[in-house]
Structure formats: C-alpha cells, structure tokens
Design a protein around this motif. Structure first.
Motif, PDB file in Angstrom:
ATOM      1  N   ALA A   2      -7.232  71.011  24.244  1.00  0.00           N
ATOM      2  CA  ALA A   2      -6.194  71.652  24.673  1.00  0.00           C
ATOM      3  C   ALA A   2      -4.848  70.991  24.682  1.00  0.00           C
ATOM      4  O   ALA A   2      -3.878  71.520  24.359  1.00  0.00           O
ATOM      5  N   ILE A   3      -4.971  69.769  25.059  1.00  0.00           N
ATOM      6  CA  ILE A   3      -3.722  68.779  24.891  1.00  0.00           C
ATOM      7  C   ILE A   3      -3.130  68.709  23.641  1.00  0.00           C
ATOM      8  O   ILE A   3      -2.063  68.934  23.551  1.00  0.00           O
ATOM      9  N   VAL A   4      -4.193  68.464  22.677  1.00  0.00           N
ATOM     10  CA  VAL A   4      -3.599  68.458  21.349  1.00  0.00           C
ATOM     11  C   VAL A   4      -2.893  69.612  20.909  1.00  0.00           C
ATOM     12  O   VAL A   4      -1.777  69.741  20.190  1.00  0.00           O
ATOM     13  N   GLU A   5      -3.372  70.830  21.313  1.00  0.00           N
ATOM     14  CA  GLU A   5      -2.913  72.032  20.742  1.00  0.00           C
ATOM     15  C   GLU A   5      -1.855  72.302  21.403  1.00  0.00           C
ATOM     16  O   GLU A   5      -0.602  72.669  20.694  1.00  0.00           O
ATOM     17  N   GLU A   6      -1.486  71.826  22.904  1.00  0.00           N
ATOM     18  CA  GLU A   6      -0.089  72.159  23.392  1.00  0.00           C
ATOM     19  C   GLU A   6       0.751  71.043  22.495  1.00  0.00           C
ATOM     20  O   GLU A   6       2.085  71.421  22.504  1.00  0.00           O
ATOM     21  N   MET A   7       0.442  69.892  22.316  1.00  0.00           N
ATOM     22  CA  MET A   7       1.448  68.886  21.914  1.00  0.00           C
ATOM     23  C   MET A   7       1.909  69.236  20.662  1.00  0.00           C
ATOM     24  O   MET A   7       3.121  69.121  20.037  1.00  0.00           O
ATOM     25  N   TYR A   8       1.121  70.087  19.676  1.00  0.00           N
ATOM     26  CA  TYR A   8       1.397  70.639  18.310  1.00  0.00           C
ATOM     27  C   TYR A   8       2.789  71.664  18.599  1.00  0.00           C
ATOM     28  O   TYR A   8       3.522  71.751  17.549  1.00  0.00           O
ATOM     29  N   THR A   9       2.687  72.294  19.805  1.00  0.00           N
ATOM     30  CA  THR A   9       4.118  73.102  19.865  1.00  0.00           C
ATOM     31  C   THR A   9       5.339  72.330  20.213  1.00  0.00           C
ATOM     32  O   THR A   9       6.370  72.770  20.205  1.00  0.00           O
ATOM     33  N   ASP A  13       5.136  66.556  13.557  1.00  0.00           N
ATOM     34  CA  ASP A  13       5.203  65.351  12.724  1.00  0.00           C
ATOM     35  C   ASP A  13       3.858  64.442  13.003  1.00  0.00           C
ATOM     36  O   ASP A  13       4.014  63.325  12.808  1.00  0.00           O
ATOM     37  N   ILE A  14       3.177  65.042  13.891  1.00  0.00           N
ATOM     38  CA  ILE A  14       1.967  64.375  14.376  1.00  0.00           C
ATOM     39  C   ILE A  14       0.637  65.220  13.786  1.00  0.00           C
ATOM     40  O   ILE A  14       0.658  66.204  14.344  1.00  0.00           O
ATOM     41  N   GLU A  15      -0.225  64.656  13.264  1.00  0.00           N
ATOM     42  CA  GLU A  15      -1.435  65.160  12.706  1.00  0.00           C
ATOM     43  C   GLU A  15      -2.532  64.737  13.201  1.00  0.00           C
ATOM     44  O   GLU A  15      -2.780  63.365  13.407  1.00  0.00           O
ATOM     45  N   VAL A  16      -3.275  65.376  13.991  1.00  0.00           N
ATOM     46  CA  VAL A  16      -4.662  64.816  14.385  1.00  0.00           C
ATOM     47  C   VAL A  16      -5.915  65.407  14.063  1.00  0.00           C
ATOM     48  O   VAL A  16      -6.139  66.414  13.495  1.00  0.00           O
ATOM     49  N   THR A  17      -6.617  64.208  13.658  1.00  0.00           N
ATOM     50  CA  THR A  17      -7.905  64.672  13.206  1.00  0.00           C
ATOM     51  C   THR A  17      -9.097  64.680  14.137  1.00  0.00           C
ATOM     52  O   THR A  17      -9.101  63.398  15.125  1.00  0.00           O
ATOM     53  N   PHE A  18      -9.929  65.429  14.403  1.00  0.00           N
ATOM     54  CA  PHE A  18     -10.982  65.256  15.557  1.00  0.00           C
ATOM     55  C   PHE A  18     -12.257  64.840  15.022  1.00  0.00           C
ATOM     56  O   PHE A  18     -12.508  65.047  14.118  1.00  0.00           O
ATOM     57  N   ARG A 310       0.559  72.680  36.133  1.00  0.00           N
ATOM     58  CA  ARG A 310       1.748  71.835  35.484  1.00  0.00           C
ATOM     59  C   ARG A 310       0.875  70.685  34.621  1.00  0.00           C
ATOM     60  O   ARG A 310       1.708  69.957  33.896  1.00  0.00           O
ATOM     61  N   GLY A 311      -0.398  70.375  34.864  1.00  0.00           N
ATOM     62  CA  GLY A 311      -1.098  69.262  34.216  1.00  0.00           C
ATOM     63  C   GLY A 311      -0.708  69.520  32.518  1.00  0.00           C
ATOM     64  O   GLY A 311      -0.766  68.471  31.914  1.00  0.00           O
ATOM     65  N   LEU A 312      -1.212  70.556  32.060  1.00  0.00           N
ATOM     66  CA  LEU A 312      -1.341  70.548  30.455  1.00  0.00           C
ATOM     67  C   LEU A 312      -0.148  70.256  29.877  1.00  0.00           C
ATOM     68  O   LEU A 312      -0.112  69.594  29.046  1.00  0.00           O
ATOM     69  N   PRO A 313       1.058  71.065  30.005  1.00  0.00           N
ATOM     70  CA  PRO A 313       2.395  70.689  29.441  1.00  0.00           C
ATOM     71  C   PRO A 313       2.665  69.047  29.666  1.00  0.00           C
ATOM     72  O   PRO A 313       3.259  68.550  28.758  1.00  0.00           O
ATOM     73  N   LEU A 314       2.483  68.662  30.787  1.00  0.00           N
ATOM     74  CA  LEU A 314       3.159  67.349  31.185  1.00  0.00           C
ATOM     75  C   LEU A 314       2.050  66.435  30.380  1.00  0.00           C
ATOM     76  O   LEU A 314       2.660  65.253  29.745  1.00  0.00           O
ATOM     77  N   ALA A 315       0.544  66.749  30.161  1.00  0.00           N
ATOM     78  CA  ALA A 315      -0.187  65.872  29.390  1.00  0.00           C
ATOM     79  C   ALA A 315       0.004  65.822  27.927  1.00  0.00           C
ATOM     80  O   ALA A 315       0.195  64.724  27.503  1.00  0.00           O
ATOM     81  N   ALA A 316       0.594  66.830  27.466  1.00  0.00           N
ATOM     82  CA  ALA A 316       1.013  66.929  25.988  1.00  0.00           C
ATOM     83  C   ALA A 316       2.265  66.380  25.793  1.00  0.00           C
ATOM     84  O   ALA A 316       2.313  65.567  24.867  1.00  0.00           O
ATOM     85  N   LYS A 317       3.173  66.413  26.733  1.00  0.00           N
ATOM     86  CA  LYS A 317       4.572  65.724  26.552  1.00  0.00           C
ATOM     87  C   LYS A 317       4.342  64.201  26.589  1.00  0.00           C
ATOM     88  O   LYS A 317       4.856  63.398  25.921  1.00  0.00           O
ATOM     89  N   THR A 318       3.289  63.747  27.528  1.00  0.00           N
ATOM     90  CA  THR A 318       3.210  62.351  27.748  1.00  0.00           C
ATOM     91  C   THR A 318       2.455  61.818  26.454  1.00  0.00           C
ATOM     92  O   THR A 318       2.794  60.674  26.177  1.00  0.00           O
TER      93      THR A 318
END
Length: 345
Positions: A2-9, A13-18, A310-318
């Motif tokens: 969930a954090i990675v998917e939010e970060m993609y928005t 320029d960041i590619e994540v491999t699970f 609050r947690g999800l968008p803040l976690a993605a930004k962090t």
C-alpha cells in the motif's frame, strides 16, 4: 504494498521490485504485481532468509533495499554496501537478532505512534514515526448490499468472517471449538460463518462438514471483498486484518493465545477491536461479545471506531524522501522491497 502504491503517485522515477514468500508472494501475484518468490515457508528461518536475500541482492544489484519487517534483508544489504530502509509497526526488543539487524538500517520508518516500543540501545538511526496506516481498500460498506446479493446473503442475515491472519494455524493457536460453539448459539435463522483458513483448509472442511451456514475458504483476494459483508470479524490478534476491519468500519474480536507479543501490544490499542485472551474464552463468552456487536446499529458501530487516514500518505512521502536522501541518483532509482508474510494486508 500500500505504501509503495501510494508513493508511485508521488514519484515516477522510482521503480520497486517486490520480494516475498508463502502467503506474501501469493498476495502480490493476486494483485498483479511481479514478485520474486524466495520459496520460504511462512514461518521462515532467519539464516535461510539471509541466504536467499544475499543471492537475490547480488543478482539484482538494487540501489536501495526496503525491508518491511524482514530483519535479514537489512544485514544482506549492508554486506553489499547498499543502503536500506526498515519499515515496521514496531521495534524489536533489545538483545535480540532483530535489534542487532536493524542497527544496520540506514533509515527506520515506524508506521505507529511513538512511545510504544523502546529503541534498542545499539540502534543509532533515529526512527521516523508516521502514525498508524489504514489501507485504501477495494471494497467498502458502500458495496455491502451488492456483495451480499452476489453471494446470495440476505440483507438482514448475520455474517461472521474469521481471518486468522499471517502464519497462525489451529495447531499452534486453536480457536475453532470456541468460534463454532459461539456461532451455533446465534439464534437468528439466517446466519453465515466464512473462515479464510489457509493451511487449515482441509482440516476445517472436515471439522465443519454438515454444519449449515459455514463455508471454509482457502484464500480470498482482495480480502476486503469478504470483510465488507461481515457484521463482525474474528482474528487471532493480527494487527493488519484488525486495521482493515477498522478501515471498513466493522467491529472485530481478537482471540489471541498470547504468543505474539508485538501484536498483543498493538491490537488492544485499536478501538474498534475487542481484545480477548483465547485461553480465557469459551463459546459462551465469545457469543456474549458477538451478540453485543450484532445488536448495535451501523451508526453506533462506526461511532466506536478510531479512524485516521493520515498514516498512508505521510508514510509514502517519507519513504520517497528517504530513498532520495540515501541515493545520490535523483532519478532512475531501483529499490527492492523485501517483505515478510503480510497479516492479510
């Protein structure tokens, strides 16, 4: 995930491999994410995980390793001089292999509030606290009537969904007798019990054969498709699924055997959950709490919850900021997210 998917928005320029294993790998595949499956069991051993992580990091040569509650990945990254980010809802106890491992982390992001877990003395990296995360779910209470119609469940029927979570089995933390006894006490004619059984699938199918209204399911994705239909959700005290229930606005009851000190600390702090000791509960006691939940109106249930987005968008930004900080290349960063078996989240 969930954090990675939010970060993609926020960062293209960041590619994540699970990277995962067991139920975790199965979940990523069901979500149509490419995943490197380490082929480990759900109750994976530290050294086996370390060995597999070393092999994959050597082959993929990532810029950063993100370890979601997977200690061995931090040590493997350090050995290859690759920066790492540890993401977790907790911090391990001092003088444990977990505490030794996170000392190698370049960054630590805690998806809970501060003041619950002490920072081990050997850890010099200051944790960043982003608060509790509620996932963005594919289904919600707005879909409840439609989902029930698709499953041919009457609108006024009582629906109980059991999601043990993680690697919990009936062998190490039995609750079947308690839950079945309580279910049979529910007086309503229209009542259903759906049990997401994973490893216990065949055993529970035999155990419940011939009992009307019970369906044992091996795996469901996304899990919220079942949760949204429920009046109450029963877990074995796993944090992830308890937060999903809270996110949906559905009360939960955790029957914990007391073998997971982390979740036993965190789950009782979730206001939508009734935390019980499974060793102190029988069918009559569980029915007492189920009856209290069932009798409440939907408005009363939701008003009991402690919801926060609050947690999800803040976690993605962090996470995005820490990736940029730890890597000199601002664009084209490749990160490996090494994740353990998720608690059905």
């Amino acid at each position: 995930m969930a954090i990675v998917e939010e970060m993609y928005t926020l960062a293209q320029d960041i590619e994540v491999t699970f990277v995962s294993y067991a139920t975790g790998a199965q979940t990523f595949k069901a979500a149509n994410h490419h995943v490197y499956d380490l082929g480990l069991p759900a109750n994976n051993r530290y050294l086996a995980t370390l060995s597999k992580a070393r092999e994959l990091i050597k082959r993929l040569k990532p810029d950063i390793v993100i370890a979601h509650e997977e200690y061995a990945a931090l040590v493997a990254a350090y050995e290859f001089e690759i920066p790492s980010i540890f993401i977790s809802a907790w911090l391990p106890l001092a003088n444990t292999i977990g505490a030794e491992s996170i000392a190698y982390a370049s960054s630590i992001i805690i998806i809970e509030e501060p003041g619950v877990f002490a920072v081990p003395k050997d850890v010099t990296t200051k944790p960043i606290y982003v608060g509790r995360i509620l996932r963005k779910l594919s289904y919600g209470l707005v879909d409840r009537a439609r989902l029930r119609a698709e499953m041919r469940i009457a609108e006024d029927a009582v629906v109980i969904v059991v999601v043990p979570g993680g690697a919990a089995t009936e062998e190490d933390s039995p609750i079947a007798d308690i839950v079945l006894s309580a279910f049979l006490k529910i007086p309503q004619e229209g009542k259903y019990l759906y049990w997401l059984a994973a490893k216990d699938f065949e055993m529970l199918q035999k155990r419940t054969a011939g009992i009307r209204g019970i369906e044992i399911m091996e795996f469901v994705y996304p899990v919220e498709r079942m949760l949204a239909c429920a009046d109450a959700i029963i877990t074995k005290g796993t944090r992830g699924i308890t937060l999903d229930a809270a996110s949906l606005g559905i009360p939960s009851i955790s029957l914990s055997p007391g073998i997971n000190p982390i979740d036993d600390t965190l789950v009782p702090r979730i206001k939508s959950n009734i935390a019980l000791n499974s060793m102190a509960v029988d069918g009559e006691i569980l029915f007492y709490f189920l009856e209290k939940i069932i009798k409440k109106s939907a408005i009363e249930k939701i008003s009991d919850l402690d919801l926060s987005e609050r947690g999800l968008p803040l976690a993605a930004k962090t996470l995005r900021s820490e990736i940029y900080r730890l890597n000199s290349r601002v664009t084209g960063i490749t990160a490996i997210e090494a994740v353990g078996v998720p608690d059905d989240d």
